[in-house]
Design a protein around this motif. Sequence first.
Motif, PDB file in Angstrom:
ATOM      1  N   LYS A 249       0.772  -1.194  -0.016  1.00 22.13           N
ATOM      2  CA  LYS A 249      -0.141  -0.018  -0.117  1.00 22.13           C
ATOM      3  C   LYS A 249       0.924   1.272   0.009  1.00 22.13           C
ATOM      4  N   SER A 250       0.279   2.194  -0.341  1.00 21.21           N
ATOM      5  CA  SER A 250       0.951   3.687  -0.309  1.00 21.21           C
ATOM      6  C   SER A 250       1.571   3.909   1.201  1.00 21.21           C
ATOM      7  N   PHE A 251       2.772   4.486   1.226  1.00 17.00           N
ATOM      8  CA  PHE A 251       3.401   4.820   2.503  1.00 17.00           C
ATOM      9  C   PHE A 251       2.662   6.038   3.011  1.00 17.00           C
ATOM     10  N   GLU A 252       2.140   5.922   4.144  1.00 15.15           N
ATOM     11  CA  GLU A 252       1.155   7.018   4.830  1.00 15.15           C
ATOM     12  C   GLU A 252       2.209   7.492   6.102  1.00 15.15           C
ATOM     13  N   ILE A 253       2.138   8.820   6.429  1.00 17.45           N
ATOM     14  CA  ILE A 253       2.678   9.033   7.758  1.00 17.45           C
ATOM     15  C   ILE A 253       2.488   8.393   8.784  1.00 17.45           C
ATOM     16  N   PHE A 254       1.266   7.847   8.982  1.00 15.68           N
ATOM     17  CA  PHE A 254       0.653   6.967  10.157  1.00 15.68           C
ATOM     18  C   PHE A 254       1.659   5.575   9.996  1.00 15.68           C
ATOM     19  N   ASP A 255       2.481   5.114   9.123  1.00 14.74           N
ATOM     20  CA  ASP A 255       3.148   4.238   9.135  1.00 14.74           C
ATOM     21  C   ASP A 255       4.684   4.590   9.649  1.00 14.74           C
ATOM     22  N   TYR A 256       4.882   5.718   9.780  1.00 11.02           N
ATOM     23  CA  TYR A 256       6.266   6.018  10.025  1.00 11.02           C
ATOM     24  C   TYR A 256       6.914   5.312  11.414  1.00 11.02           C
TER      25      TYR A 256
ATOM     26  N   LYS B  88      10.162  12.489  11.607  1.00  7.35           N
ATOM     27  CA  LYS B  88       8.690  12.462  11.102  1.00  7.35           C
ATOM     28  C   LYS B  88       8.356  13.676  10.618  1.00  7.35           C
ATOM     29  N   GLY B  89       8.865  14.884  10.627  1.00  4.24           N
ATOM     30  CA  GLY B  89       8.489  16.167  10.098  1.00  4.24           C
ATOM     31  C   GLY B  89       8.957  16.030   8.382  1.00  4.24           C
ATOM     32  N   SER B  90      10.247  15.505   8.299  1.00  8.13           N
ATOM     33  CA  SER B  90      10.920  15.383   6.956  1.00  8.13           C
ATOM     34  C   SER B  90      10.320  14.254   6.224  1.00  8.13           C
ATOM     35  N   ILE B  91       9.914  13.236   6.750  1.00 15.40           N
ATOM     36  CA  ILE B  91       9.270  11.962   5.994  1.00 15.40           C
ATOM     37  C   ILE B  91       7.815  12.510   5.767  1.00 15.40           C
ATOM     38  N   SER B  92       7.265  13.280   6.492  1.00 17.41           N
ATOM     39  CA  SER B  92       6.038  13.640   6.329  1.00 17.41           C
ATOM     40  C   SER B  92       6.108  14.876   5.124  1.00 17.41           C
ATOM     41  N   SER B  93       6.803  15.834   4.959  1.00 15.56           N
ATOM     42  CA  SER B  93       7.072  16.673   3.879  1.00 15.56           C
ATOM     43  C   SER B  93       7.450  16.176   2.592  1.00 15.56           C
ATOM     44  N   PHE B  94       8.331  14.731   2.668  1.00 15.67           N
ATOM     45  CA  PHE B  94       8.555  14.065   1.609  1.00 15.67           C
ATOM     46  C   PHE B  94       7.473  13.449   0.799  1.00 15.67           C
ATOM     47  N   LEU B  95       6.742  12.723   1.816  1.00 15.60           N
ATOM     48  CA  LEU B  95       5.525  12.139   1.282  1.00 15.60           C
ATOM     49  C   LEU B  95       4.415  12.809   0.663  1.00 15.60           C
ATOM     50  N   PHE B  96       4.461  14.138   1.421  1.00 16.76           N
ATOM     51  CA  PHE B  96       3.401  15.427   0.983  1.00 16.76           C
ATOM     52  C   PHE B  96       3.667  15.719  -0.609  1.00 16.76           C
ATOM     53  N   ARG B  97       5.038  15.948  -0.714  1.00 15.87           N
ATOM     54  CA  ARG B  97       5.865  16.462  -2.098  1.00 15.87           C
ATOM     55  C   ARG B  97       5.641  15.313  -3.198  1.00 15.87           C
ATOM     56  N   ASN B  98       5.453  14.120  -2.731  1.00 12.66           N
ATOM     57  CA  ASN B  98       5.599  13.055  -3.814  1.00 12.66           C
ATOM     58  C   ASN B  98       4.557  12.108  -3.483  1.00 12.66           C
ATOM     59  N   PRO B  99       3.178  12.427  -3.370  1.00 11.23           N
ATOM     60  CA  PRO B  99       2.049  11.489  -3.259  1.00 11.23           C
ATOM     61  C   PRO B  99       2.341  10.342  -4.458  1.00 11.23           C
ATOM     62  N   GLY B 100       1.942   9.262  -3.650  1.00 10.21           N
ATOM     63  CA  GLY B 100       1.778   7.887  -4.427  1.00 10.21           C
ATOM     64  C   GLY B 100       2.915   7.344  -4.957  1.00 10.21           C
ATOM     65  N   LEU B 101       4.419   7.593  -4.598  1.00  8.31           N
ATOM     66  CA  LEU B 101       5.393   7.025  -5.221  1.00  8.31           C
ATOM     67  C   LEU B 101       6.161   6.152  -4.274  1.00  8.31           C
TER      68      LEU B 101
ATOM     69  N   THR C   4       9.772  -1.828   2.609  1.00  5.93           N
ATOM     70  CA  THR C   4       9.411  -0.335   2.075  1.00  5.93           C
ATOM     71  C   THR C   4      10.114   0.265   1.081  1.00  5.93           C
ATOM     72  N   ILE C   5       9.539   1.180   0.661  1.00  7.21           N
ATOM     73  CA  ILE C   5      10.520   2.142  -0.438  1.00  7.21           C
ATOM     74  C   ILE C   5      10.100   3.535  -0.300  1.00  7.21           C
ATOM     75  N   LEU C   6      11.060   4.607  -0.187  1.00  3.15           N
ATOM     76  CA  LEU C   6      10.726   6.011  -0.470  1.00  3.15           C
ATOM     77  C   LEU C   6      11.180   6.131  -1.785  1.00  3.15           C
ATOM     78  N   CYS C   7      10.249   7.058  -2.312  1.00  2.90           N
ATOM     79  CA  CYS C   7      10.610   7.423  -3.854  1.00  2.90           C
ATOM     80  C   CYS C   7      10.048   8.943  -3.979  1.00  2.90           C
ATOM     81  N   GLY C   8      11.256   9.880  -4.368  1.00  3.51           N
ATOM     82  CA  GLY C   8      10.485  10.856  -4.557  1.00  3.51           C
ATOM     83  C   GLY C   8      11.333  11.720  -5.985  1.00  3.51           C
ATOM     84  N   HIS C   9      10.803  12.703  -6.603  1.00  4.43           N
ATOM     85  CA  HIS C   9      11.451  13.450  -7.716  1.00  4.43           C
ATOM     86  C   HIS C   9      11.265  15.065  -7.582  1.00  4.43           C
ATOM     87  N   ASN C  10      12.208  15.715  -8.383  1.00  2.00           N
ATOM     88  CA  ASN C  10      12.282  17.145  -8.328  1.00  2.00           C
ATOM     89  C   ASN C  10      11.747  17.645  -9.582  1.00  2.00           C
ATOM     90  N   GLY C  11      11.121  16.930 -10.285  1.00  2.00           N
ATOM     91  CA  GLY C  11      10.610  17.279 -11.889  1.00  2.00           C
ATOM     92  C   GLY C  11      11.453  16.714 -12.941  1.00  2.00           C
TER      93      GLY C  11
END
Length: 139
Positions: free
Chosen positions: A4-11, A32-45, A58-65
Motif C-alpha cells: 500500500k502507499s506509505f502514509e505518515i501513520f506508518d512512520y 517524522k516531519g521530514s518524512i511527512s514533507s517528503f510524502l506530501f511533495r511526492n504523493p503515491g510514489l 518499504t521504499i521511499l521515492c521522490g522526484h524534483n521534476g
Amino acid sequence: MKIKSFEIFDYESAVTFWKSIEGVTLNESDTKGSISSFLFRNPGLSFVAKDNNEIVGTILCGHNGRAAQIYHLAVSNSHRGQGLGKELVDLSLSKLVEANIPRCNIFVYSNNCVGNKFWLKNGWDDPTTWKVLQKQLDV
C-alpha cells in the motif's frame, strides 16, 4: 501480504523496521516531519509491504521534476528472495513513468554488499564518472 502507499501513520513502524535492517542508516532527514514533507511533495510514489499487519518491506521515492531518487528500499530477512524488493521498485518506477520522470537515482553505501548486489543484479548502473558531494546544513 499487501502493498500500500506509505502514509505518515506508518512512520513509527517504518523506523523500527529500518533500524532492524542491515545497510539502512537513518539520519536527520528521517525525522517524522521530514518524512511527512517528503510524502506530501511526492504523493503515491512510496510504499510499504505488510504481512499480518507488520511491515516487511518499504521504499521511499521522490522526484524534483527531472530526476527521481529512491531511499530506504528494505525487505525483511524473512521475505527476501521472493521478489518483494523488485516489486516495490517496479511499482515506484511505474509511477515515475506516469509522471514523465526519465531517470531515477539511488544512494547505496559502498559497504552495503547486500544492497549493491540487489541493485546491480536488477539492471542498475554503477557509474564511475561522477560522485556525490554533500553539505550538512544547520536547520
